[in-house]
Design an enzyme around this catalytic site. Structure first.
Site, mmCIF file in Angstrom:
data_model
loop_
_atom_site.group_PDB
_atom_site.id
_atom_site.type_symbol
_atom_site.label_atom_id
_atom_site.label_comp_id
_atom_site.label_asym_id
_atom_site.label_seq_id
_atom_site.Cartn_x
_atom_site.Cartn_y
_atom_site.Cartn_z
ATOM 1 N N CYS A 52 0.821 -1.211 0.000
ATOM 2 C CA CYS A 52 0.000 0.000 0.000
ATOM 3 C C CYS A 52 0.856 1.263 0.000
ATOM 4 C CB CYS A 52 -0.946 0.007 1.197
ATOM 5 S SG CYS A 52 -0.126 -0.011 2.799
ATOM 6 N N ASP A 112 6.989 -0.034 10.865
ATOM 7 C CA ASP A 112 5.884 -0.950 10.525
ATOM 8 C C ASP A 112 6.475 -2.289 10.088
ATOM 9 O OD1 ASP A 112 3.665 -2.285 9.635
ATOM 10 O OD2 ASP A 112 2.875 -0.614 8.468
ATOM 11 N N GLU A 114 4.997 -5.033 9.206
ATOM 12 C CA GLU A 114 4.265 -5.816 8.211
ATOM 13 C C GLU A 114 5.060 -5.927 6.903
ATOM 14 O OE1 GLU A 114 0.428 -4.069 7.773
ATOM 15 O OE2 GLU A 114 -0.319 -4.866 9.669
ATOM 16 N N GLN A 118 5.604 -8.962 3.694
ATOM 17 C CA GLN A 118 5.360 -8.607 2.296
ATOM 18 C C GLN A 118 6.616 -8.817 1.452
ATOM 19 O OE1 GLN A 118 4.132 -4.677 3.403
ATOM 20 N NE2 GLN A 118 1.953 -5.121 3.132
ATOM 21 N N GLY A 187 -12.413 -8.706 3.154
ATOM 22 C CA GLY A 187 -11.046 -9.141 2.903
ATOM 23 C C GLY A 187 -10.427 -9.735 4.148
ATOM 24 N N GLY A 189 -7.210 -11.304 4.112
ATOM 25 C CA GLY A 189 -5.787 -11.556 3.914
ATOM 26 C C GLY A 189 -5.009 -11.075 5.126
ATOM 27 N N ILE A 191 -3.615 -8.128 5.968
ATOM 28 C CA ILE A 191 -4.037 -6.853 6.551
ATOM 29 C C ILE A 191 -5.448 -6.963 7.123
ATOM 30 C CG2 ILE A 191 -4.588 -4.452 6.043
ATOM 31 C CD1 ILE A 191 -2.282 -4.429 4.066
ATOM 32 N N GLY A 192 -6.342 -7.644 6.393
ATOM 33 C CA GLY A 192 -7.699 -7.820 6.887
ATOM 34 C C GLY A 192 -7.740 -8.589 8.193
#
Length: 407
Positions: A52, A112, A114, A118, A187, A189, A191-192
Site C-alpha cells: 500500500c 511498521d 508488516e 510482504q 477481505g 488476507g 491486513i484484513g
C-alpha cells in the site's frame, strides 16, 4: 556479478498519493506475467515489492530503464508518469535502500513490521519462478537478518502502530459508541486479518461481520476470533446494514461505488487497499466519511516519537550487516582462483616429480590428504584477502602443501 548492475526503482508514499500508487500496484497475476516477460528479455534476477506504500522493482540489469520498462508494461500507469515520480538507486545505494525497507525505516509508519512479511512473499514468488540467484539471495538474507536484529535489539517496532492499528485508533477517536456499531470487514488476507484482530483486542466485543470471496478463509478467521461471517453474495445488503465498512481486499478496481451508497444511512468507510477498492466519488455523499491509508498513516501517536529515538541504533545495525555483505561479495572474486588451486593440488598426485618425493617405504604414493588441502586453501584465502597477490599465494600454497605432507 557486479553489484553496480543491481538497481532499485520505485515510487512510494513520499511523492505520490494512494490514487497514483494504485496505478502502479502489481497483483499476483501481473507479477507472474512480468516474470515471463523478464525471461524473454534476458533478465535473470529480480523481484517486485508492491504494497500500500510502495511499488518497487529490484534486480540485476545493464540499466535501470530495463527494469522500469518491464514494471510499467504490467501497470495501468505509464512509464512517463513513473519516471517523473520514481527514485532510482544503483549498487551500494540500492542495497542500503533494501535494508532500510526491510527494517521498516522507509515505511509510511516508522517501524511498521508488516513490510517483512510482504518482502518475504515477494521474494518467495520470484524464487519459485527462478529469479533469485546467489547475489540476490545473500543480499535479501542479510536484509532480513538485519531487520530481525533491529526488532530484537531496539524499540523501533515497539508498541502497536501499523495501518491496520491506525484504523482502530481512528474509529475510537471519530465514531461515538463504536462498541455498539455494526462493523463490516471485507477481505481476510494479512491486513484484513490483522485489522479484525485489532478490532477484537482494542474495541472489544462489538458486532463484527467478515466477508471474503473465498468464504472458507472468512469462516476460518471468524471462528478463531468469535465474530460473524456472511456470504459474499450478500455484499451490498451487508454494506447497507453496517455503520462502519472496512475494505482490505486486493481487487484491481473499486468494488464499492457511489451508486451503491445512494440513500444510505451515515457510514464511515475505511479503504486499506491499494489500488483504491472504494471509489473516491463516495466522498461526495454528505452522509459518508471515507478514509484511506494515507490519511491513517498521518495519525500521530506517542509510540512513533519513541520509535524515532531508536533510528540511530537501527542504522548502526544495518551498517554492520551491510559490511558483512560487502565482505562476502568482495571475497567471492577469489573463489575461482581458490577452486583452481585446489584442483591443482589434487592433480599433483599424478605428477612424477611429486611422486618421487612422496612415496612410502613400499614405493606407494601417499593418498590424497583432503584435510591438508583444505587447510592450505583456507590459509591461502586469508592471505589473498590481506595481500591481494594471488600469484605469490598460489606458489606459497603449493609449498605449504608439500611441506605439510612431507614427513
Amino acid at each position: 556479478m557486479d553489484i553496480y548492475q543491481f538497481f532499485c526503482a520505485g515510487i512510494n508514499y513520499k511523492k505520490t498519493d494512494a490514487s497514483v500508487r494504485g496505478c502502479f500496484a502489481i497483483n499476483p497475476i501481473q507479477y507472474a506475467s512480468l516474470l515471463q516477460k523478464a525471461a524473454q528479455s534476458g533478465l535473470k534476477e529480480l523481484f517486485v515489492l508492491s504494497t500500500c506504500n510502495r511499488t518497487e522493482i529490484y534486480g540485476l540489469a545493464h540499466t535501470a530503464c530495463e527494469l522500469t520498462t518491464l514494471l510499467c508494461s504490467e501497470t495501468s500507469g505509464t512509464i512517463e508518469t513513473f519516471n517523473e515520480l520514481a527514485y532510482v538507486k544503483q549498487g551500494p545505494a540500492a542495497i542500503e535502500h533494501l535494508y532500510n525497507v526491510a527494517a521498516g525505516l522507509d515505511s509510511q509508519i516508522l517501524g511498521d513490521y508488516e513490510i517483512v512479511g510482504q518482502l518475504k512473499q515477494a521474494v518467495k514468488f520470484a524464487k519459485e519462478n527462478g529469479f533469485i540467484g546467489t547475489l540476490l539471495e545473500r543480499m535479501i538474507n542479510g536484509a532480513l537478518q538485519a531487520s530481525k536484529a533491529i526488532k530484537s535489539c531496539t524499540q523501533l517496532s515497539s508498541g502497536t502502530v501499523s495501518v491496520s492499528f491506525a484504523a482502530i485508533q481512528f474509529l475510537k477517536a471519530h465514531v461515538p459508541n463504536i462498541q455498539n456499531k455494526k462493523i463490516l470487514l471485507l477481505g481476510t488476507g494479512k491486513i484484513g486479518a490483522s485489522t479484525c484482530k485489532n478490532i477484537v483486542d482494542y474495541i472489544g466485543n462489538c458486532d463484527i461481520t467478515l466477508l471474503n470471496r473465498t468464504e472458507g478463509k472468512a469462516e476460518s478467521l471468524a471462528k478463531s476470533l468469535c465474530v460473524n461471517v456472511a456470504s459474499y453474495d450478500n455484499l451490498y445488503e451487508e454494506i447497507a446494514e453496517s455503520d462502519v465498512v472496512i475494505v482490505a481486499t486486493n481487487a484491481c478496481e473499486p468494488i464499492i461505488l457511489k451508486e451503491h451508497l445512494l440513500n444510505s444511512s451515515n457510514k464511515v468507510l475505511i479503504d486499506l487497499s491499494i489500488p483504491n477498492n472504494i471509489d473516491t466519488a463516495v466522498k461526495e455523499l454528505p452522509y459518508i466519511q471515507l478514509v484511506n491509508v494515507d490519511q491513517l498513516s498521518r495519525l500521530n501517536d506517542q509510540t512513533l516519537q519513541k520509535r524515532l529515538a531508536e533510528v540511530p541504533k537501527a542504522k548502526s545495525i544495518i551498517a554492520h550487516h551491510l559490511q558483512e555483505f560487502k565482505e562476502w561479495y568482495y571475497n567471492r572474486k577469489y573463489v575461482p582462483v581458490l577452486l583452481a588451486v585446489k584442483e591443482k593440488l589434487i592433480a599433483m598426485h599424478d605428477c612424477s616429480l611429486y611422486a618421487s618425493v612422496h612415496t612410502d617405504s613400499r614405493k606407494t604414493i601417499r593418498p590424497i590428504d583432503n584435510g591438508a588441502i583444505q587447510k592450505v586453501i583456507n590459509t591461502m584465502a586469508v592471505k589473498m584477502r590481506c595481500t591481494h597477490q594471488p600469484g605469490c599465494n598460489y606458489i606459497q600454497a603449493i609449498n605449504d602443501y608439500i611441506g605439510c605432507t612431507t614427513n
